[in-house]
Enzyme design. Structure first.
Site, short mmCIF file in Angstrom:
data_model
loop_
_atom_site.label_atom_id
_atom_site.label_comp_id
_atom_site.label_asym_id
_atom_site.label_seq_id
_atom_site.Cartn_x
_atom_site.Cartn_y
_atom_site.Cartn_z
N ASP A 544 6.96 12.98 11.52
CA ASP A 544 7.52 12.79 10.42
C ASP A 544 8.18 14.06 9.77
O ASP A 544 7.95 15.08 10.31
CB ASP A 544 6.58 12.16 9.33
CG ASP A 544 5.45 12.80 8.84
OD1 ASP A 544 5.28 13.99 9.25
OD2 ASP A 544 4.65 12.42 7.94
N ASP A 852 1.11 11.52 7.72
CA ASP A 852 0.19 11.92 6.56
C ASP A 852 -0.13 10.70 5.83
O ASP A 852 -1.15 10.64 5.13
CB ASP A 852 1.14 12.87 5.58
CG ASP A 852 2.37 12.47 5.36
OD1 ASP A 852 2.74 11.01 5.57
OD2 ASP A 852 2.99 13.04 4.74
N ASP A 856 0.59 5.32 8.15
CA ASP A 856 0.75 6.10 9.48
C ASP A 856 -0.48 5.81 10.21
O ASP A 856 -0.34 5.92 11.53
CB ASP A 856 0.90 7.64 9.38
CG ASP A 856 2.21 8.09 8.71
OD1 ASP A 856 3.24 7.16 8.76
OD2 ASP A 856 2.34 8.93 7.98
N1 LIG Z 1 6.66 8.31 -5.48
C1 LIG Z 1 7.58 7.79 -5.16
N2 LIG Z 1 8.48 6.95 -6.02
C2 LIG Z 1 9.23 6.23 -5.86
N3 LIG Z 1 10.11 6.36 -4.84
C3 LIG Z 1 9.74 7.30 -3.71
C4 LIG Z 1 8.44 8.01 -3.84
N4 LIG Z 1 8.01 8.86 -2.97
C5 LIG Z 1 9.13 8.57 -1.89
N5 LIG Z 1 10.13 7.54 -2.48
C6 LIG Z 1 11.22 7.17 -1.71
O1 LIG Z 1 10.75 6.43 -0.58
C7 LIG Z 1 11.42 6.87 0.55
C8 LIG Z 1 10.30 6.84 1.78
O2 LIG Z 1 8.90 7.25 1.54
P1 LIG Z 1 7.98 7.26 2.50
O3 LIG Z 1 6.76 7.31 2.04
O4 LIG Z 1 8.19 5.96 3.49
O5 LIG Z 1 8.40 8.41 3.40
P2 LIG Z 1 7.75 9.77 3.34
O6 LIG Z 1 6.41 9.82 3.74
O7 LIG Z 1 7.93 10.52 1.94
O8 LIG Z 1 8.67 10.47 4.19
P3 LIG Z 1 8.17 11.10 5.85
O9 LIG Z 1 8.21 9.79 6.52
O10 LIG Z 1 9.18 11.81 6.58
O11 LIG Z 1 7.05 11.84 5.73
C9 LIG Z 1 11.67 8.38 -0.02
O12 LIG Z 1 12.85 8.66 0.79
C10 LIG Z 1 11.90 8.19 -1.43
O13 LIG Z 1 13.46 7.91 -1.58
CA LIG Z 2 5.12 10.71 5.73
#
Ligand SMILES: Nc1ncnc2c1ncn2[C@@H]1O[C@H](COP(=O)(O)OP(=O)(O)OP(=O)(O)O)[C@@H](O)[C@H]1O
Ligand SMILES: [Ca+2]
Length: 915
Positions: A544, A852, A856
């Site tokens: 990720d 994480d 996942d």
């Molecule tokens: N706390 C939050 N509140 C609102 N929107 C969020 C928050 N955290 C992330 N996002 C939005 O949600 C999207 C995707 O989050 P997601 O949890 O799926 O990915 P991630 O785990 O943060 O990224 P990766 O998969 O690369 O580790 C982000 O691109 C962001 O735009």
């Molecule tokens: Ca992630």
């Protein structure tokens, strides 16, 4: 076959020769190691071939997990199709292998020495005993839950008109607190709602425990000592590790060694008898000394191993988490949690102790680890008791700790089971097959040798060194004939004992355990030994982005509002007052983080997830007073952020009974729900085509410069439409449409230094790195280019670069075709990650996955090697993983793989190419 030579070559004339023989013995270990490496190649080729064979014969690659996918979860005891119909030693994947299969290979093995052969493998008997014990403790938990349900249903039916007599007195004054440990423990463990109500609910308990529901306990040294003295600490007595003498005794019980000791005694007796004490002791004496060295070596290495596993278990259990003490969030070890602590809980966390819910928003707990039922239980003020060891499945909230350590079911469970690290690796199982084969050949040779030597001896074909015939019928005494026979028999037995390389599979464990120690130094905590082995053959890593490839240190660097760019992003003069106050309300309420203002002055402390922290800090820069903003309105309902929906929202009630619903989430997703925006004159203006395009362009520009984009929007809502009943309110779907856009922010999260080199290293080693992220596709693309996952702009085309939804919507066969080509997948949901891993595995890849989040977990579980992040990773993700990367750094992931990959996979490749 050094050892038989050792015996057959009867006579040695000097001490030097004895030393040489010991050298032979140590060489035998080397022999094992080289045999191990050769076997590794054979086995891996075989494994890959069998996987490919299976692939050809399987038309529906997703048949096996269809159920899991529909349920959005991954089954923990799935059966690997790869293994159906193959021999007992053909276990391609011991990860999650059914116990029956493991039992089968053990039964199929020709074993002389079970204690050596099955050392460090999963102890099936112990495992069963452990299961029984867990079942017993769980049964108790179930009884408690049933009683609790009964209590609730009686209350619902208004049966409780007259207050029930209280089960215990509330007057006992123990230590400095108003409640005794017994009262607290039995209330918590028996989920005694009546007693809880009687003492004033959660607030009453907090008062008795000298805690504050908002600010927690004081948490200074004397306070903590007081609490620990009165109620115990959050630790439990561990099963004591075994002593060195224990291991020494165990090593002496090794069948092979016992046979060798008997052989040594026989040899010694015969030698002395035939050649006198001066010359005759060499053979027997040298065997005895060799045995002694082996016993010592085994005991020392086993003891060291057990210490290593003990440390590992401690490390695994030492979870770090946030608690609220003196109004600020502090990070402490789970073992330091005390009664009265207020603990914030969020999705993926482990409930660290028994407790009572203080506040909750859609808080759901997975109690399967304690009750055995895989049911998600909703928790709120009506069902407030939380059980230690369970996991937060959804939502967020805070809890008050009322039971710690041995006073909880979890503590009981952990103190009564001993963590066993025995586990076989696929290679070990196959090597057992090889050992089996060698054993059969050895046995046949030994029998043949016995027959031939006996026949030669009794027919007078064997001579002494001085030329006299050893056996003459009618002349040789019975005693001498028996001596002769014993000598021959000793040789045959020795051939059997030594020809069966019982220690060969063990060599794998020792090698892997050594690697495990080395990996710990590289910041990788190995949860399952077999992961070290599998990592050696990984052909692809699905990583990720956030936190693994990037630093996870986020700052808002760009902002768009009222249709304009706000430069710098916290330039208040460009924002009309109404927008600022709405933004502050949204940022303070729609968050799982917090801001602490130290009374003594000094810098503000912003806590929460990195994304939340960045936005809170932006709010502070815009003039937000966190506590004041929080007290201006009240949250009536929340939809916690999750990676599936990529947005989170709250409904807040203002003092004048107005309701605002605030949303915050992935920019383009939230923007799609906006029908208007607030313009520079502070008026709500419709979102026309032009404005929409302008905002989309702003998102694209920010994403192209590798920024994470988040949109903040809101809508006023009619109070009358908000459900009034508690039940209806908790299942209320927050209105998602007709939103008014407040702002879009771009958050910078720089690439980790060294990632580019690490990616290049993997490419050189033949391991393809893929990025699978929940972030915007363009942001993912920009970061992928920055860290070398995409070589150039020309690589950045479909299907190299693919959107999660596009991949999800492909047919099964098409998905299988494109999976190999994917380098970057953006806006992926957790299920997309799982689909990709499944497709890659079906293509014959050995897949490593890093993750994480809670979501996942299915992909981590499905992967051949699941790597969870130690700092940002949730407990759920860690539990589904095989290796925990303690510093969350991709470079450490890579350090783990080449330790094996470069050397071993090159060998395998060479073998492949030779074919
Ligand atoms: N706390 C939050 N509140 C609102 N929107 C969020 C928050 N955290 C992330 N996002 C939005 O949600 C999207 C995707 O989050 P997601 O949890 O799926 O990915 P991630 O785990 O943060 O990224 P990766 O998969 O690369 O580790 C982000 O691109 C962001 O735009
Ligand atoms: Ca992630």
């Amino acid at each position: 076959m050094y050892f038989p030579l050792f015996l057959v070559q009867r006579r040695c004339n000097s001490y030097w020769e004895i030393s040489l023989k010991f050298l032979h013995f140590s060489l035998q270990w080397k022999l094992y190691s080289s045999a191990y490496i050769c076997a590794l190649n054979v086995v891996k080729i075989h494994s890959r071939k069998s996987r490919m064979r299976n692939q050809e014969g399987n038309t529906s690659p997703y048949g096996r997990h269809r159920n899991d996918l529909e349920m959005g979860t991954s089954s923990t005891d799935f059966h690997d199709d790869d293994e159906v119909g193959s021999g007992p030693f053909d276990i391609v994947r011991t990860k999650s292998a059914p116990v029956d299969r493991l039992r089968r290979w053990r039964q199929a093995a020709l074993v002389l020495n079970a204690s050596r052969r099955f050392r460090y493998t999963l102890d099936l008997k112990k495992e069963e005993e452990k299961k029984e014990l867990i079942a017993k403790i769980r049964a108790h938990a179930q009884v408690v839950r049933a009683a609790f349900r009964f209590q609730i249903s009686r209350q619902d039916a208004n049966v409780l008109e007259t207050p029930e007599p209280l089960p215990r007195s509330t007057t006992t004054q123990v230590n400095n607190f108003d409640i005794s440990m017994e009262e607290l423990v039995s209330m918590t463990r028996e989920n005694d709602l009546t007693f809880l109500k009687h003492i004033g609910g959660v607030k009453g308990v907090a008062n008795k425990l000298k805690s504050n529901l908002e600010k927690g306990i004081l948490g200074d040294e004397t306070d903590l000592i007081d609490r620990n003295n009165a109620f115990g600490s959050n630790t439990y007595p561990r099963k004591k590790g075994r002593s060195f003498w224990n291991f020494l005794w165990e090593a002496c019980k090794d069948t092979t060694l016992i046979i060798l000791i008997v052989t040594a005694a026989a040899s010694l007796a015969l030698g002395i008898k035939t050649e006198g004490i001066k010359e005759g002791w060499y053979d027997g004496g040298s065997i005895a000394m060799a045995v002694l060295i082996v016993i010592l070596f085994t005991a020392v290495s086993d003891y060291r191993q057990s210490l290593q596993f003990q440390n590992l278990n401690e490390e695994k259990q030492n979870i770090h988490m946030e608690v609220i003490r003196g109004g600020r969030r502090v990070n402490i070890s789970i073992f330091d949690i005390a009664i009265g602590d207020v603990v914030p809980l969020k999705i993926g966390d482990q409930v660290p102790a028994d407790g009572i819910v203080v506040s909750s928003h859609s808080l759901s707990i997975d109690e399967s680890s304690m009750t055995g039922e895989s049911k998600i239980v909703h928790k709120d003020s009506k069902a407030p008791f939380l059980m230690s060891g369970c996991k937060v499945a959804d939502g967020y909230g805070t809890m008050l700790v009322t039971g710690v350590g041995i006073n909880t079911e979890w503590g009981l469970l952990m103190s009564s089971i001993s963590e066993d690290n025995g586990e076989e690796t696929p290679l070990q199982v196959r090597l057992n097959g090889v050992t089996n084969l060698i054993g059969i050949v050895g046995l046949a040779v030994a029998i043949a040798v016995l027959i031939v030597l006996v026949a030669r001896f009794f027919t007078g074909h064997t001579k002494n060194p001085n030329g006299t015939v050893q056996f003459k019928a009618g002349q040789t005494k019975v005693g001498e004939a028996i001596d002769g026979f014993i000598k021959i028999f000793t040789i045959a037995v020795t051939i059997v004992v030594v020809a069966v390389p019982e220690g060969l599979p063990l060599a794998v464990t020792l090698t892997l355990a050594y690697s495990m120690r080395k990996m710990m130094a590289d910041k990788a905590l190995v949860r399952r030994l077999s992961a070290c082995e599998t990592m050696g053959s990984a052909t692809t890593i699905c990583s990720d982005k956030t936190g693994t490839l990037t630093m996870n240190q986020m700052t808002v660097v760009k902002a768009y509002s009222c249709g304009n760019k706000i430069d710098p992003p916290d330039n208040k003069s460009l924002l009309p007052p109404n927008i600022i106050s709405l933004l502050i309300e949204s940022i303070a309420q729609n968050t799982t983080g917090s801001v602490f203002v130290p009374k003594s002055g000094g810098a503000l402390e912003v806590s929460g997830s990195p994304t939340e922290k960045a936005i809170l800090q932006w709010g502070v820069n815009l003039g937000m007073d966190f506590n004041a903003a929080k007290s201006k309105s009240m949250i009536i309902h929340a939809f916690p952020f999750n990676s599936e929906k990529k947005r989170g929202g709250v409904a807040v009630k203002l003092s004048d009974s107005e309701v605002n619903v605030h949303w915050k989430g992935a920019a383009e997703i939230v923007l799609a729900s906006c029908t208007s925006y607030i313009d520079a004159n502070d008026h709500v203006a419709p979102m026309d085509e032009d404005k929409l395009l302008a905002f989309k362009k702003a998102i694209e520009d920010m994403a192209a410069s590798s920024l994470r984009c988040i949109a903040i929007a809101y809508r006023p809502y009619e109070m009358e439409k908000v459900p009034s009943g508690e039940e209806e309110l908790s299942s209320w779907q927050l209105p998602e449409g007709d939103l008014i856009l407040l702002a879009i922010v771009g958050i910078k999260d720089p690439c980790r230094p060294g990632v580019r080199d690490a990616v290049q290293f993997c490419i050189n080693a033949g391991v393809k790195v893929r990025m699978v992220t929940g972030d915007n596709l363009q942001t993912a693309r920009a970061i992928a280019l920055e860290c070398g996952i995409l070589g150039s702009n020309t690589d950045a085309t479909e299907p190299n670069l693919i959107d999660g939804k596009t991949f999800r919507d492909l047919s099964d066969t098409r998905r299988l075709e494109v999976a190999d080509k994917i380098s970057v997948m953006g806006r992926s949901s957790p299920n997309d990650k799982l689909l990709l891993v499944q497709a890659l595995r079906k293509k014959g890849h050995v897949v490593a996955v890093t993750g994480d989040g809670t979501n996942d977990a299915p992909a981590l579980h499905e992967a051949d090697i699941g790597l969870a992040m130690g700092i940002q990773g949730t407990e759920v993700a860690k539990e589904s993983s095989d290796i925990i990367i303690l510093d969350d750094n991709f470079a450490s992931v890579v350090k783990v793989s080449p330790r094996f990959t470069v050397f071993l996979s090159k060998l395998v490749h060479i073998c492949f190419q030779a074919k």
